[in-house]
Enzyme design. Structure first.
Site, PDB file in Angstrom:
ATOM      1  CG  ASP A  50      -1.814   1.232   1.234  1.00 51.01           C
ATOM      2  OD1 ASP A  50      -2.879   1.138   0.602  1.00 51.01           O
ATOM      3  OD2 ASP A  50      -1.459   2.279   1.818  1.00 51.01           O
ATOM      4  CE1 TYR A  55       0.966   7.843   2.362  1.00 50.27           C
ATOM      5  CE2 TYR A  55       1.264   5.536   1.792  1.00 50.27           C
ATOM      6  CZ  TYR A  55       0.513   6.540   2.375  1.00 50.27           C
ATOM      7  OH  TYR A  55      -0.682   6.214   2.970  1.00 50.27           O
ATOM      8  CB  SER A 141      -8.456   6.533   1.064  1.00 50.72           C
ATOM      9  OG  SER A 141      -7.873   6.472   2.340  1.00 50.72           O
ATOM     10  CG  ASN A 142      -8.688   9.061   4.816  1.00 51.91           C
ATOM     11  OD1 ASN A 142      -8.636   8.508   5.903  1.00 51.91           O
ATOM     12  ND2 ASN A 142      -7.616   9.193   4.033  1.00 51.91           N
ATOM     13  CD  GLN A 163      -5.600   2.734   2.751  1.00 55.60           C
ATOM     14  OE1 GLN A 163      -4.755   3.492   3.212  1.00 55.60           O
ATOM     15  NE2 GLN A 163      -5.368   1.991   1.683  1.00 55.60           N
ATOM     16  CG  ASN A 242       2.975  -6.655  12.017  1.00 54.16           C
ATOM     17  OD1 ASN A 242       2.862  -6.977  13.194  1.00 54.16           O
ATOM     18  ND2 ASN A 242       3.511  -5.495  11.641  1.00 54.16           N
TER      19      ASN A 242
HETATM   20  P1  NAD Z   1       0.400   1.096  11.870  1.00 51.37           P
HETATM   21  O1  NAD Z   1      -0.765   0.844  12.757  1.00 51.37           O
HETATM   22  O2  NAD Z   1       0.662   0.141  10.789  1.00 51.37           O
HETATM   23  O3  NAD Z   1       1.733   1.210  12.734  1.00 51.37           O
HETATM   24  C1  NAD Z   1       1.816   1.995  13.890  1.00 51.37           C
HETATM   25  C2  NAD Z   1       3.156   1.776  14.553  1.00 51.37           C
HETATM   26  O4  NAD Z   1       3.245   0.441  15.055  1.00 51.37           O
HETATM   27  C3  NAD Z   1       4.359   1.939  13.633  1.00 51.37           C
HETATM   28  O5  NAD Z   1       5.095   3.046  14.095  1.00 51.37           O
HETATM   29  C4  NAD Z   1       5.194   0.668  13.769  1.00 51.37           C
HETATM   30  O6  NAD Z   1       6.530   0.956  14.065  1.00 51.37           O
HETATM   31  C5  NAD Z   1       4.580  -0.050  14.954  1.00 51.37           C
HETATM   32  N1  NAD Z   1       4.528  -1.516  14.739  1.00 51.37           N
HETATM   33  C6  NAD Z   1       4.344  -2.172  13.577  1.00 51.37           C
HETATM   34  N2  NAD Z   1       4.325  -3.507  13.772  1.00 51.37           N
HETATM   35  C7  NAD Z   1       4.504  -3.692  15.102  1.00 51.37           C
HETATM   36  C8  NAD Z   1       4.573  -4.846  15.915  1.00 51.37           C
HETATM   37  N3  NAD Z   1       4.441  -6.055  15.411  1.00 51.37           N
HETATM   38  N4  NAD Z   1       4.773  -4.674  17.259  1.00 51.37           N
HETATM   39  C9  NAD Z   1       4.886  -3.435  17.786  1.00 51.37           C
HETATM   40  N5  NAD Z   1       4.820  -2.298  17.051  1.00 51.37           N
HETATM   41  C10 NAD Z   1       4.633  -2.424  15.725  1.00 51.37           C
HETATM   42  O7  NAD Z   1       0.178   2.606  11.362  1.00 51.37           O
HETATM   43  P2  NAD Z   1       0.517   3.433  10.038  1.00 51.37           P
HETATM   44  O8  NAD Z   1       1.918   3.203   9.583  1.00 51.37           O
HETATM   45  O9  NAD Z   1       0.093   4.808  10.314  1.00 51.37           O
HETATM   46  O10 NAD Z   1      -0.493   2.843   8.953  1.00 51.37           O
HETATM   47  C11 NAD Z   1      -0.209   1.697   8.154  1.00 51.37           C
HETATM   48  C12 NAD Z   1      -0.327   2.012   6.705  1.00 51.37           C
HETATM   49  O11 NAD Z   1      -1.607   2.569   6.416  1.00 51.37           O
HETATM   50  C13 NAD Z   1       0.646   3.091   6.206  1.00 51.37           C
HETATM   51  O12 NAD Z   1       1.949   2.619   6.030  1.00 51.37           O
HETATM   52  C14 NAD Z   1      -0.031   3.497   4.925  1.00 51.37           C
HETATM   53  O13 NAD Z   1       0.249   2.563   3.897  1.00 51.37           O
HETATM   54  C15 NAD Z   1      -1.497   3.457   5.314  1.00 51.37           C
HETATM   55  N6  NAD Z   1      -2.030   4.786   5.707  1.00 51.37           N
HETATM   56  C16 NAD Z   1      -3.003   5.344   4.942  1.00 51.37           C
HETATM   57  C17 NAD Z   1      -3.536   6.581   5.257  1.00 51.37           C
HETATM   58  C18 NAD Z   1      -4.618   7.171   4.408  1.00 51.37           C
HETATM   59  O14 NAD Z   1      -4.931   8.349   4.568  1.00 51.37           O
HETATM   60  N7  NAD Z   1      -5.218   6.430   3.510  1.00 51.37           N
HETATM   61  C19 NAD Z   1      -3.063   7.279   6.385  1.00 51.37           C
HETATM   62  C20 NAD Z   1      -2.067   6.689   7.166  1.00 51.37           C
HETATM   63  C21 NAD Z   1      -1.574   5.441   6.821  1.00 51.37           C
END
Ligand code: NAD
Length: 276
Positions: A50, A55, A141-142, A163, A242
């Site tokens: 994704d 980005y 999205s959103n 999304q 994950n």
């Molecule tokens: P996330 O929930 O995936 O991660 C949050 C945090 O958790 C990260 O800082 C990571 O270091 C940590 N983490 C990951 N795996 C872990 C584990 N197994 N144990 C402990 N900590 C862990 O949040 P995100 O990165 O904000 O979102 C995921 C994806 O969603 C983004 O990379 C992007 O592709 C998408 N996204 C989309 C929008 C949108 O507007 N459509 C906005 C934000 C993110």
């Protein structure tokens, strides 16, 4: 007991299969970090990536895909049109650029990133890309319900994915139900949500019970409620962890207990009130 076997893909409204766990690459602007992360994810077995124009890592994603040698039709690539590029013609141009940067000749899922006032024109362009078979799935999205209603009023083909931010502190019950009624699959962004969830006794106890990590319990909750989730990590162990959420299941009351943690807490802007 909920269904033990949740398949690794979900069937979207048009029959396309989308992996239920994908690899998110937000905040991986640094080229080598992104190439390495995507490479690690593909090696671990992820088949969905994704990304988004904003980005600034579509080239890195494309490079990692190419180097992986994995057949294109085994992958599911999502990207998004950024807010500054919305409107019909601009979206078509932005898509062309994304395609070039990714080094692909189609993307699997193309999304309107945030609901700007031009959201209907933007979606009409996405619909055209779908008709021209340059994307396999049209989506948004959103989008809140009222944004989707605007799209529904003009669309020939409804969005098949929305999304949205979704995690135990923002379980999105009403929007998930509305989308389910219209056969729109939910992809959860920020699926792991805030740190609050990682220390919550409900989730910690389930992690102990199932011999899984807290992150795995939360990701399994997403699967149990029907979501697709796109966790982000650059740490190889966490990337693997994950994806390793298909060998256990939560009881119905355990799923409900996690859903009940909802506090309507957003980690980022509300789509009704953002300034970017
Ligand atoms: P996330 O929930 O995936 O991660 C949050 C945090 O958790 C990260 O800082 C990571 O270091 C940590 N983490 C990951 N795996 C872990 C584990 N197994 N144990 C402990 N900590 C862990 O949040 P995100 O990165 O904000 O979102 C995921 C994806 O969603 C983004 O990379 C992007 O592709 C998408 N996204 C989309 C929008 C949108 O507007 N459509 C906005 C934000 C993110």
């Amino acid at each position: 007991m909920t269904e033990m076997t949740i398949s690794k893909t979900i069937t979207l409204a048009n029959g396309v299969e989308m992996p239920r766990i994908g690899y998110g690459v937000f905040r991986m602007k640094e080229h080598d970090v992104c190439v390495q992360g995507v490479t690690e994810a593909l090696k671990a077995g992820y088949r969905a990536i994704d990304t988004a124009a904003i980005y600034q890592n579509e080239e890195a994603v494309g490079e990692a895909i190419k180097a992986s040698g994995i057949a294109r039709d085994e992958l599911f690539i999502t990207t998004k049109v950024w807010n500054a590029d919305q409107g019909y013609d601009n979206t078509l141009k932005a898509f062309e650029q994304s395609l070039q940067k990714l080094g692909l000749d189609y993307v699997d899922l193309y999304l309107t990133h945030w609901p700007k006032p031009q959201l209907v024109d933007t979606y009409k362009a996405i619909e055209r890309l779908y008709e021209e078979k340059l994307i396999r799935v049209p989506g948004v999205s959103n989008h809140h319900e009222h944004h989707l209603q605007q799209v529904f009023a003009e669309a020939n083909v409804l969005p098949m994915v929305n999304q949205i931010e979704c995690h135990p502190s923002l379980s999105q019950d009403a929007l998930r139900a509305f989308c389910a009624e219209h056969n729109i699959a939910i992809t959860a962004w920020a699926p792991l949500g805030t740190g609050i969830v990682f220390t919550h006794p409900v989730v910690k106890q389930l992690a102990e019970k199932y011999g899984k990590t807290v992150a795995q319990i939360v990701l399994r909750w997403h699967l149990e409620i029907g979501n697709i989730a796109i966790p982000k990590s650059v740490t190889p162990e966490r990337i693997k962890e994950n994806l390793d959420v298909f060998d256990f299941s939560l009881e119905t009351d355990e799923v409900a207990a996690i859903t009940a943690l909802n506090t309507f807490h957003r980690t980022a802007s509300d789509p009704d009130n953002f300034n970017f």
